[in-house]
Design a protein around this motif. Structure first.
Motif, PDB file in Angstrom:
ATOM      1  N   GLN A   1     -33.958 -46.990  -7.732  1.00 28.64           N
ATOM      2  CA  GLN A   1     -32.853 -46.601  -7.857  1.00 28.64           C
ATOM      3  C   GLN A   1     -32.443 -45.015  -8.209  1.00 28.64           C
ATOM      4  N   THR A   2     -33.055 -44.790  -9.532  1.00 28.51           N
ATOM      5  CA  THR A   2     -33.371 -43.272  -9.517  1.00 28.51           C
ATOM      6  C   THR A   2     -33.805 -42.406  -9.024  1.00 28.51           C
ATOM      7  N   MET A   3     -34.541 -42.886  -7.845  1.00 27.11           N
ATOM      8  CA  MET A   3     -35.533 -41.833  -7.132  1.00 27.11           C
ATOM      9  C   MET A   3     -34.904 -41.432  -5.863  1.00 27.11           C
ATOM     10  N   VAL A   4     -33.657 -42.598  -5.459  1.00 26.95           N
ATOM     11  CA  VAL A   4     -33.644 -42.611  -4.150  1.00 26.95           C
ATOM     12  C   VAL A   4     -32.665 -41.268  -3.322  1.00 26.95           C
ATOM     13  N   THR A   5     -32.419 -40.020  -4.014  1.00 28.38           N
ATOM     14  CA  THR A   5     -32.787 -39.452  -3.002  1.00 28.38           C
ATOM     15  C   THR A   5     -33.291 -38.421  -2.861  1.00 28.38           C
ATOM     16  N   LEU A   6     -34.653 -38.821  -3.750  1.00 22.37           N
ATOM     17  CA  LEU A   6     -36.257 -37.752  -3.585  1.00 22.37           C
ATOM     18  C   LEU A   6     -36.559 -38.349  -2.683  1.00 22.37           C
ATOM     19  N   ALA A   7     -36.892 -39.679  -2.587  1.00 21.32           N
ATOM     20  CA  ALA A   7     -37.246 -41.036  -1.596  1.00 21.32           C
ATOM     21  C   ALA A   7     -37.085 -42.166  -1.002  1.00 21.32           C
ATOM     22  N   PRO A   8     -36.588 -41.598  -0.249  1.00 19.35           N
ATOM     23  CA  PRO A   8     -35.383 -43.073   0.493  1.00 19.35           C
ATOM     24  C   PRO A   8     -35.995 -44.734   0.345  1.00 19.35           C
ATOM     25  N   HIS A   9     -37.020 -44.085   0.834  1.00 15.72           N
ATOM     26  CA  HIS A   9     -38.247 -44.413   1.361  1.00 15.72           C
ATOM     27  C   HIS A   9     -38.808 -45.842   0.299  1.00 15.72           C
ATOM     28  N   VAL A  10     -38.604 -45.338  -0.859  1.00 11.84           N
ATOM     29  CA  VAL A  10     -38.265 -46.580  -1.802  1.00 11.84           C
ATOM     30  C   VAL A  10     -37.947 -47.130  -2.415  1.00 11.84           C
ATOM     31  N   ALA A  11     -36.603 -47.241  -1.924  1.00  9.66           N
ATOM     32  CA  ALA A  11     -35.743 -48.231  -2.016  1.00  9.66           C
ATOM     33  C   ALA A  11     -35.403 -48.748  -0.799  1.00  9.66           C
ATOM     34  N   ILE A  12     -35.361 -48.341   0.465  1.00  5.08           N
ATOM     35  CA  ILE A  12     -34.927 -48.862   1.532  1.00  5.08           C
ATOM     36  C   ILE A  12     -36.528 -49.881   2.070  1.00  5.08           C
ATOM     37  N   PHE A  13     -37.714 -49.714   1.940  1.00 10.12           N
ATOM     38  CA  PHE A  13     -37.868 -51.251   2.547  1.00 10.12           C
ATOM     39  C   PHE A  13     -38.354 -51.922   1.460  1.00 10.12           C
ATOM     40  N   PRO A  14     -38.597 -51.933   0.283  1.00 11.14           N
ATOM     41  CA  PRO A  14     -38.404 -53.692  -0.376  1.00 11.14           C
ATOM     42  C   PRO A  14     -36.767 -54.254  -0.137  1.00 11.14           C
ATOM     43  N   GLY A  15     -35.762 -53.246   0.399  1.00 17.14           N
ATOM     44  CA  GLY A  15     -35.061 -53.937   0.914  1.00 17.14           C
ATOM     45  C   GLY A  15     -35.252 -54.834   1.924  1.00 17.14           C
ATOM     46  N   LEU A  16     -35.545 -53.916   2.446  1.00 16.15           N
ATOM     47  CA  LEU A  16     -36.073 -54.337   4.767  1.00 16.15           C
ATOM     48  C   LEU A  16     -36.559 -55.897   4.440  1.00 16.15           C
ATOM     49  N   ALA A  17     -37.589 -55.926   2.948  1.00 14.34           N
ATOM     50  CA  ALA A  17     -38.505 -56.892   3.354  1.00 14.34           C
ATOM     51  C   ALA A  17     -37.793 -58.513   3.120  1.00 14.34           C
ATOM     52  N   ILE A  18     -36.603 -57.386   1.951  1.00 18.64           N
ATOM     53  CA  ILE A  18     -35.796 -59.404   1.387  1.00 18.64           C
ATOM     54  C   ILE A  18     -35.105 -59.554   2.335  1.00 18.64           C
ATOM     55  N   VAL A  19     -34.773 -58.865   3.152  1.00 19.41           N
ATOM     56  CA  VAL A  19     -33.872 -59.046   4.382  1.00 19.41           C
ATOM     57  C   VAL A  19     -34.560 -59.581   5.651  1.00 19.41           C
ATOM     58  N   ALA A  20     -35.476 -59.129   6.067  1.00 18.95           N
ATOM     59  CA  ALA A  20     -36.464 -59.737   7.172  1.00 18.95           C
ATOM     60  C   ALA A  20     -36.521 -61.067   6.890  1.00 18.95           C
ATOM     61  N   THR A  21     -37.295 -61.566   5.369  1.00 20.10           N
ATOM     62  CA  THR A  21     -37.344 -63.042   4.788  1.00 20.10           C
ATOM     63  C   THR A  21     -36.232 -64.015   4.808  1.00 20.10           C
ATOM     64  N   VAL A  22     -35.310 -63.195   4.438  1.00 25.05           N
ATOM     65  CA  VAL A  22     -33.869 -63.835   3.981  1.00 25.05           C
ATOM     66  C   VAL A  22     -33.060 -64.170   5.708  1.00 25.05           C
ATOM     67  N   LEU A  23     -33.551 -63.170   6.463  1.00 25.32           N
ATOM     68  CA  LEU A  23     -32.942 -63.715   7.876  1.00 25.32           C
ATOM     69  C   LEU A  23     -33.637 -64.924   8.810  1.00 25.32           C
ATOM     70  N   GLY A  24     -35.236 -64.486   8.035  1.00 25.49           N
ATOM     71  CA  GLY A  24     -36.242 -65.355   9.394  1.00 25.49           C
ATOM     72  C   GLY A  24     -35.857 -67.053   8.539  1.00 25.49           C
ATOM     73  N   LEU A  25     -36.155 -66.715   7.695  1.00 19.63           N
ATOM     74  CA  LEU A  25     -35.664 -68.111   6.865  1.00 19.63           C
ATOM     75  C   LEU A  25     -34.692 -68.799   7.315  1.00 19.63           C
ATOM     76  N   ASN A  26     -33.714 -68.235   7.656  1.00 22.79           N
ATOM     77  CA  ASN A  26     -31.931 -68.919   7.525  1.00 22.79           C
ATOM     78  C   ASN A  26     -32.145 -69.356   8.983  1.00 22.79           C
ATOM     79  N   LEU A  27     -32.415 -68.002  10.132  1.00 23.60           N
ATOM     80  CA  LEU A  27     -32.937 -68.523  11.065  1.00 23.60           C
ATOM     81  C   LEU A  27     -33.479 -70.163  11.445  1.00 23.60           C
TER      82      LEU A  27
END
Lengths: 269, 314
Positions: free
Chosen positions: A226-252
């Motif tokens: 959270q505190t590094m999101v401006t310096l290196a957005p990738h540290v926040a983006i990839f874990p979020g995508l992992a959650i979205v992909a897994t939850v989306l996969g399970l829902n489908l």
């Protein structure tokens, strides 16, 4: 096979494969801190970059998948293990057993899993086990209700009455005739609760009530990012995508299974 | 209706007593001596004794429970061990932020879900339906706190339209609403996705009923039949979800407040956990559970108002 089900199988399969592979192999050691390599952007060396301690994000996501899936799976197990017998009992004994079970369920419903986790953590301190217990307890009334609803409609059917006339007890009928006929319902609900469990675990870990360092978890990776999101957005983006992909996969997967297991729903939706 | 209301009120009271017993047992009985727990291992015995006295722990368990419950009924939640002020004042200040946040998110999620749910039902099986179903499937899978971080990244840090965090207080209402805008959107969007899906399937089921066919046969257009007849009859499942959503939003607000550093109930409870201020934890949890039970009660009443048949059932 419907495209939704296929996408669900692939997405959920990737998460499962990542979690299982992490048991024997990860691209880097997740406990190894290499400060000189901190906040590296994705590259051939670090596919998804590194975090503020120079840890490989891909490796952390793999081990994090293990935490998320394990917490959600055990929580579903707790919910099913206690909720299903309660639901079967409630449906087989209208009257006090039904009333007691359902009012008990109402009571648990008043405690969202976050609130249960807060209560447990206030007294016992934060841990992944607390997250499992909190999510598991919240799953109990869900499975009890689904089981009771499904079982109640079966108890009015002729073949169940015949079994009663044949002298079978209520417990035996519940196990031999009712449970196999609501198994589809439970599998679908299990998939839904599994994906909700992953979201809940991420939320609990994000606020510090779930998995504790050094155990990687997707929610805590986001909290640390959270505190590094401006310096290196990738540290926040990839874990979020992992959650979205897994939850989306399970829902489908859950939706696809529901359609596949209950042909009547194929046209109803 | 009076009998229905009385039965529901009794059920509400029983749920509240049961919930308070659970919370009291976990916070005041499980740790053994709450005073010793709150002060830590190195506390001097006389300090522990003094805290025991001030917390009213020197009486029997049933008396303590009665004191706690009786105090809450008159708005006395005890004194916070860390802040040294009445817990009721602390909680009231924080509720003035958390409740409007949850309320704003509820309004927003309904405002988003209604039109897209209606659109998907009206255009069932065509591209608007597929777009809504695909979009909402994604919306359900997104953790709200991650979505909140993305909103901060885009609208606060990149475009600088909204503040990235903090809360200026209600003395400046416009600034306060601006500070709550991103948190409310983050909370609302995943809930809107769920609500839109429920509304769509409820509407589709209603649209298949005979009375809709009759309405169409009498000359109503599809849109008129949808808004005048189907929508009202599809409200029961929508109300259920709305009732459940309020508690999710209140609990979700606790997490979202951490993303935006908003001094609401969420921040209060996490600080209280870190400082082992069990009195604050106990009170805030009781208030959250009370809110959930009350909303369930109000949802039941709303059912009865929408569908008179339910008044005669349990």
């Amino acid at each position: 096979m419907r495209p939704g089900l296929a996408i669900g199988i692939v997405l959920a399969g990737v998460a499962l494969a990542a979690a299982l592979t992490s048991l024997v192999w990860t691209p880097y050691d997740v406990t190894e801190l290499v400060i000189s390599q901190k906040l590296q952007a994705p590259s051939a060396l670090h596919w998804l970059g590194t975090d503020h301690f120079g840890r490989d994000i891909a490796a952390m996501l793999m081990v994090g998948a293990r935490t998320s899936l394990a917490v959600a799976l055990v929580a579903v197990g707790i919910g099913m293990g206690i909720g299903v017998p309660l639901g079967l009992l409630a449906a087989s004994k209208p009257g006090w057993a039904d009333e007691l079970t359902m009012r008990g369920n109402d009571l648990i419903f008043a405690f969202p899993s976050l609130v249960i986790a807060i209560l447990i953590t206030a007294v016992f301190g934060p841990s992944a086990v607390n997250a499992i217990i909190a999510i598991g307890i919240f799953n109990i009334p869900v499975f009890a209700r689904v089981t009771r609803g499904g079982a109640l409609s079966l108890w009015t059917l002729d073949y169940i009455r015949s079994a009663q006339v044949a002298g079978k007890g209520r417990a035996r009928i519940s196990l031999e005739h009712v449970l196999p006929n609501i198994a589809n319902l439970l599998i679908v609900q299990g998939t839904i609760q599994f994906s909700l469990g992953i979201l809940a675990e991420a939320g609990l870990s994000y606020v510090g009530l779930g998995a504790q360092p050094p155990l990687p978890s997707w929610g805590r990776m986001l909290a640390e990012a959270q505190t590094m999101v401006t310096l290196a957005p990738h540290v926040a983006i990839f874990p979020g995508l992992a959650i979205v992909a897994t939850v989306l996969g399970l829902n489908l997967l859950g939706d696809g299974l529901r359609d596949a297991l209950d042909p009547r729903l194929r046209h109803a939706r | 209706m009076a009998r229905y209301l009385l039965r529901r009120l009794l059920s509400l009271a029983a749920s509240l007593v049961a919930a308070s017993l659970v919370i009291f047992a976990v916070i005041e009985v499980v740790p053994g001596d709450p005073a010793a727990y709150m002060l830590g291992m190195n506390a001097a015995p006389d300090t522990v004794a003094a805290l025991r006295e001030s917390l009213g722990l020197n009486v029997s368990l049933p008396a303590r429970y009665a004191n706690w419950l009786g105090g809450m009924l008159v708005g006395d939640f005890g004194i916070s061990y860390t802040y040294k002020v009445p817990v009721a004042d602390l909680v009231a200040d924080r509720l003035l932020i958390s409740l409007p946040l949850a309320g704003l998110a509820l309004v927003l999620s309904t405002a988003i879900a209604l039109p897209i749910g209606l659109l998907a039902a009206a255009r069932r099986g065509r591209w608007p339906d597929y777009a809504v179903m695909g979009g909402t499937q994604l919306g359900i899978a997104v953790p709200n706190f991650w979505f909140a971080m993305l909103l901060v990244l885009a609208f606060a840090l990149h475009w600088r339209i909204f503040p990235a965090g903090g809360f200026p207080g209600w003395d400046a209402p416009l600034m306060a609403l601006r500070a709550l805008a991103l948190p409310a959107v983050a909370l609302a969007l995943p809930q809107a996705a769920i609500l839109a899906r429920v509304l769509r399937s409820a509407l589709i089921e209603t649209l298949g009923q005979d009375y809709i066919r009759t309405a169409r046969a009498k000359g109503l257009t599809g849109a008129q039949a949808l808004t005048r007849h189907a929508l009202r009859n599809a409200m029961i499942p929508v109300l259920t979800i709305l009732g459940m959503q309020f508690s999710f939003l209140l609990a979700g607000a606790i997490i979202i407040e951490n993303v935006f550093y908003i001094p609401g109930l969420g921040r209060l409870i996490f600080q209280a956990i870190t400082q082992r201020d069990l009195i604050v934890v106990e009170s805030v949890v009781m208030i959250l559970v009370f809110a959930v039970i009350l909303v369930t009660f109000l949802t039941d009443l709303a059912y009865a108002a929408v569908d008179p048949r339910l008044r005669t059932r349990g």
